[in-house]
Enzyme design. Sequence first.
Site, PDB file in Angstrom:
ATOM      1  N   LYS A  65       0.844  -1.208   0.000  1.00 25.01           N
ATOM      2  CA  LYS A  65       0.000   0.000   0.000  1.00 25.01           C
ATOM      3  C   LYS A  65       0.873   1.250   0.000  1.00 25.01           C
ATOM      4  O   LYS A  65       1.899   1.304   0.690  1.00 25.01           O
ATOM      5  CB  LYS A  65      -0.896  -0.044   1.244  1.00 25.01           C
ATOM      6  CG  LYS A  65      -1.995   1.008   1.298  1.00 25.01           C
ATOM      7  CD  LYS A  65      -2.859   0.798   2.550  1.00 25.01           C
ATOM      8  CE  LYS A  65      -4.048   1.743   2.614  1.00 25.01           C
ATOM      9  NZ  LYS A  65      -4.904   1.465   3.786  1.00 25.01           N
ATOM     10  N   SER A 140      -9.890   1.345   2.631  1.00 28.26           N
ATOM     11  CA  SER A 140      -8.994   2.163   1.849  1.00 28.26           C
ATOM     12  C   SER A 140      -7.913   1.377   1.092  1.00 28.26           C
ATOM     13  O   SER A 140      -7.325   1.914   0.156  1.00 28.26           O
ATOM     14  CB  SER A 140      -8.317   3.186   2.752  1.00 28.26           C
ATOM     15  OG  SER A 140      -7.460   2.540   3.683  1.00 28.26           O
ATOM     16  N   SER A 164     -10.190  -1.171   6.764  1.00 33.59           N
ATOM     17  CA  SER A 164      -9.547  -0.887   5.473  1.00 33.59           C
ATOM     18  C   SER A 164      -8.777  -2.041   4.847  1.00 33.59           C
ATOM     19  O   SER A 164      -8.339  -1.927   3.697  1.00 33.59           O
ATOM     20  CB  SER A 164      -8.615   0.322   5.598  1.00 33.59           C
ATOM     21  OG  SER A 164      -9.358   1.512   5.528  1.00 33.59           O
TER      22      SER A 164
END
Lengths: 477, 94
Positions: A65, A140, A164
Site C-alpha cells: 500500500k 482504503s 480498510s
Amino acid sequence: MMDLVELTAAQAAAAIGRGDLAARELFDFYRDRAAADELNAFTWVAQESPEAGDGPLGGVPLAVKDLFCTAGVPSQSGSRILEGYRPPYTATVVERLARAGAPLLAKTNQDEFAMGSSTENSGFGPTLNPWDRTRVPGGSSGGSAAAVAAGLAPWAIGTDTGGSIRQPAALCGIVGLKPTYGAVSRYGMIAFASSLDQAGPLTRDVSDAALLLMQMVGARDPRDATSLDYPGSVSLPARTDLHGIRLGVPTELSSDGIEPGVLGAFAASLELARQLGASVETCQLPHAAHALAAYYVLAPAEASSNLARFDGVRYGLRAQDATDLLDMYTRTRHDGFGAEVKRRIMLGTYALSSGYYEAYYGRAQRVRTLIARDFAATFEHFDFVVTPTAPGVAFELGAKTADPYAMYLNDICTVPASLAGIPAISIPNGMAAPPGGGKSLPVGLQLIGPAFSEDRLLSAAFALEQALGFDGRAARR
Amino acid sequence: MIDRDTVLHVARLARLELSEEEVARLTIELGAVLEHIETISRLDLEGVPPTSHVIDVTGALRADEPEPCLPRERALESAPEVLDDGFAVPSPQA
C-alpha cells in the site's frame, strides 16, 4: 508449463524452493502484469527485478500500500500533498518482508491517507473492482485488494484502521487479516489514526495470509513504542473441521442495514460451520451500536493531529508566492488535501477544540472501553465472533460519494474489532447479487478473535475456506 | 449545531484555507455527521475509564543510547526550499 497466475503465493514459493520456477521469472511475470494494469491499482511498479534472496518467502513479489514508506520509491499515501515524495527510509514491516524473501513489486492505490471505504478518495484516481469495472474495490486498501484479486500481484499488504483491509478484501473476493493492535510495527506507516492503524496481509487464500503474517509479527520494534513482542507463533493452517469451536453471532451486527444477498450467504455459511462441527449461537455486543459514532470521533481526532505535519516545510507540496508563514500553511493544505481529508481534519479539530474534548474524544475513549468489555465477556463463552464483513457487495463508482455518512456505514461490522484492538479476518463467502439485481459479486465473512488469537483464527478460517471452495478465477482473466 | 462562524474558527485552528463553496458544504456535512455522533452523549459512562492502547504496555521506553541519525542532506532532500542547510520558510521581511 505452469500457469503462473493460478499459483497461490505459497504454491509459487514451493515451486521456487523445488527449483521448478526461478524467482526472477515470477517477478518479471508479475511486473509485466502490474505494468499492464487497467484497474488503476498501482501508483508505482518496479522497473527492475531484485537480486534473488533466499528467505522463507522464496522471492514471491509483494505489492505494498502506498502509505508504507519505501526508501527512494514514491510513498504518497494517496495524497497530492505528498505527490512524488520519496522517503529516505523504509517501513519496518516492508523491510522485514523483503528480508524474508518478499521483494517490493509495486505500490498500491488507496483512499487519501487511508480515509475512505471505496478508494475513490485517492488523489490519483479511483481503483476499479476486477469483478465489475463499474464498481469500487472497497477501501482504503482498494489497490492492494484489486491487485491480488485480479492476479496483478501474488499477495499484498495494507493497513486497517476501521476495516480498510477486511472490507476491500470482502468486496474483491480475497482474504484480508487485521492483526491484534501492536502485533505489527507501525514504524514507517504514514499515520492516519495511531491508536487504531494496523498493517496486515491481503492474499488469495488463508494459507498465504498465514505465511505472510508469520514474517510480519515477532520481536517488538524499538522504533514503534506501541508495538509488542508477539506471544506464541503463527503456523500454516491445516484444520479441516470445526469440532468444539463455539461461534457467536452478534444480533447487533447481523441484521439491520445489511443487504439480503449478504445475509443469505452469511446464513448459509453458519449452516456449513455447523456441519463442520461448530456450535453456532447468538451473542450480545450491547455497545456495538455506538462503535461507529465513537470511531468517527477517535479516528478524525487522531488524524487531525497526525496530519498537522503536512505544512509545506519539510516535504511535499508547497503553495507558491505566500505572503507569510501562516498564509503558506493554510494555502498548501487547501491545495494539497482532498475533500474527505478536509472533512475529517475539520471534524477532528472540532472534537479536540477547547470545551469539546471531554464531550467527544473523552467520551469516545470510554465507549471504546465498553466495546472491549463486550468482546471480553463474549469470549468467555465463545471462541470467535462471526459477522458479515461488509453490509453489502461492491457498489457502483460514485454511488456513495455525495453522502459521507452513507460511506461511513460500510464500516459498521468492522469497526468494533478495531476499537477493541483484536484480530479479525475476512474470507470469501461466495457471491450475491446487488440489491438492484445484476451480476453476482463477492461477499465476505468476518471472524473476530481475542487478542493474539491469530493462529487459531487462521486455522478456523482455513477449515471454513476449504469447505466453501470459493472460485476467484473469473477476476484474474 | 454547526454554523458558518464555527466552521471558519475550526478551519483557522486546523491551518486550513477553505473556499466559500467548501465553507458552505462543510457547514452542512459536519452538522449531519455530528448529529450521528451525538448518540454517544446519551450513554451513561459514569465510572468507565478511557482506553487508548487496548493491550497493557509497560516499560515501552528504549535504552537512551546515541546512534547515527538521518544525515542532514538526506533530511533536506525532499524539502520544497532549502536555505543555509535548513528548511526555508516564507518571511514577510524577505
